[in-house]
Design an enzyme around this catalytic site. Sequence first.
Site, short mmCIF file in Angstrom:
data_model
loop_
_atom_site.label_atom_id
_atom_site.label_comp_id
_atom_site.label_asym_id
_atom_site.label_seq_id
_atom_site.Cartn_x
_atom_site.Cartn_y
_atom_site.Cartn_z
N TYR A 10 -1.19 1.99 9.32
CA TYR A 10 -0.79 2.06 10.70
C TYR A 10 -1.81 1.37 11.58
CZ TYR A 10 -4.46 5.66 10.78
OH TYR A 10 -5.67 6.31 10.67
N ARG B 122 0.88 4.50 0.30
CA ARG B 122 0.95 5.67 1.19
C ARG B 122 1.54 5.33 2.56
NH1 ARG B 122 -5.55 6.65 1.94
NH2 ARG B 122 -6.07 4.69 2.95
N GLU B 123 1.79 4.05 2.82
CA GLU B 123 2.24 3.61 4.14
C GLU B 123 3.77 3.65 4.17
OE1 GLU B 123 0.17 -0.16 4.33
OE2 GLU B 123 -1.78 0.82 4.13
N ASN C 138 -3.99 -5.73 -1.87
CA ASN C 138 -4.22 -6.65 -0.74
C ASN C 138 -5.66 -7.17 -0.66
OD1 ASN C 138 -2.98 -8.11 1.30
ND2 ASN C 138 -3.66 -6.67 2.90
N ARG D 76 -3.19 4.70 -2.29
CA ARG D 76 -3.00 3.40 -1.63
C ARG D 76 -2.83 2.25 -2.63
NH1 ARG D 76 -5.68 0.08 2.75
NH2 ARG D 76 -6.88 -1.57 1.76
N HIS E 71 0.87 -1.18 0.00
CA HIS E 71 0.00 0.00 0.00
C HIS E 71 0.90 1.22 0.00
CE1 HIS E 71 -3.57 -2.41 1.80
NE2 HIS E 71 -3.66 -2.31 0.49
N GLU F 131 0.76 -4.17 10.97
CA GLU F 131 0.50 -2.73 10.84
C GLU F 131 1.43 -2.04 11.83
OE1 GLU F 131 -1.66 -1.27 8.80
OE2 GLU F 131 -3.10 -2.84 8.24
N HIS G 167 2.48 -3.37 6.75
CA HIS G 167 1.66 -2.19 6.46
C HIS G 167 1.82 -1.15 7.59
CE1 HIS G 167 -1.07 -4.21 3.39
NE2 HIS G 167 -0.42 -5.24 3.90
ZN ZN Z 1 -1.90 -1.36 4.12
#
Ligand code: ZN
Length: 411
Positions: free
Chosen positions: A298, A173-174, A244, A227, A171, A371, A296
Amino acid sequence: MWNIFLSLALFSMAVAKVDYTGYRVFRVHPTPEKLITIKALVDEYDLDVWSDYRHKGDFMDFMVSPRIQSLVKDRMTHFGISYETFIEDVGSLAKVRDIPPLDQDVDAGNAFNYEQYHTLDEINDWMDALVAEHTSVSKMSIGKSFEDRDIFALKFGTGQERSFVINCGIHSREWVSPSTCILTAKTLAETNDATLINLLNNLAIYIIPSANPDGYVYTWTDDRMWRKTRNTDTKGICDGVDPNRNFDSHFGGEGSSSNGCSDAYHGPSAFSETETQAQRDIVMSIGNVKGYIDIHAYSQLWMIPYGYTTDPCADNATLTTIAVDGVNAIQAVHGKTYEAGPIATVIYVASGSSADYMYDVAQVKCSFAAELRDRGRYGFLLPEDQIQPTFEETFPALLVIANAIVDGTCD
Ligand code: ZN
């Protein structure tokens, strides 16, 4: 002259960026009845859910643009939903440093700053430098992205019997996820620690620092909050697929969306995305993968299958022990509390995830999803001064899995 063109190109890229000035993240603690109202609001205004409601007593975070803020606030007040403004101005946190011109790329060997977030070009340069400096490390392309970028894996260790795949950045933006993979790779490459060297003599570790390179580039050039993949071939009005939700394990089931504009869009078919194909292909081609983790951010969770159902998986007891040992190892470093448990229980039901596919189909017994930091104070916009501590606490938990693989627990 070329510099002028380059500057103009960069300038026009900057102008095209999504500007998050004035965007706010609201946090609500809904009752089950109010949750229905909130979900309806989210659908009606197509709000970006940063952290979904998971269980009784939980909260939900979502981002609202300035254009509809008073409207959404009025609606919440009207329905008796109390809220707090959790992030006052996403724009001020989302500011990223300018992308360096191509001819001034950070030369990874000289100036790679591990306490910064990096562009894809910088990460690729850094990988080349790491491989050049350490004969024990090798690099391979595991596939191509939709926009034809290589997806790279770094290989560490000489163990022949068992392998561990650590995946970051699926993803886009993570951002703390790739940073954690980068620091993990650096640590493995440079270690003089006898215990760690012994581990690497008995295990092969594959690290994928940027599993969704198109999406990652897009977070730097156009939209910090992107994302999904950048697949523009989905025949819908919106681009991208949630990788995902795209794995061939209960594809299209609960917790995934058939709406192409949703951030949980599962895609036109299982493995429609070259990025998820690359994950499948590397695990299948290595052949002896006993452990896999998809990292990942958060929410601070250390999770095991399943995502598609709340029924426990066959190895629930073993995996729970490894997960609990992992969160204890995390807490011992900087005191951060992570929650351990099955995906469907600690987050929400999610079908078509990598962790389920690796466990059920690829037969990787020790399959995890994590996460990392934080719990919503900064969310996806975790400040750079937390990169190093996030890695420091994550690394021992990764070693818990690695040791379980080596001692045969994951066979
Ligand atoms: Zn994620």
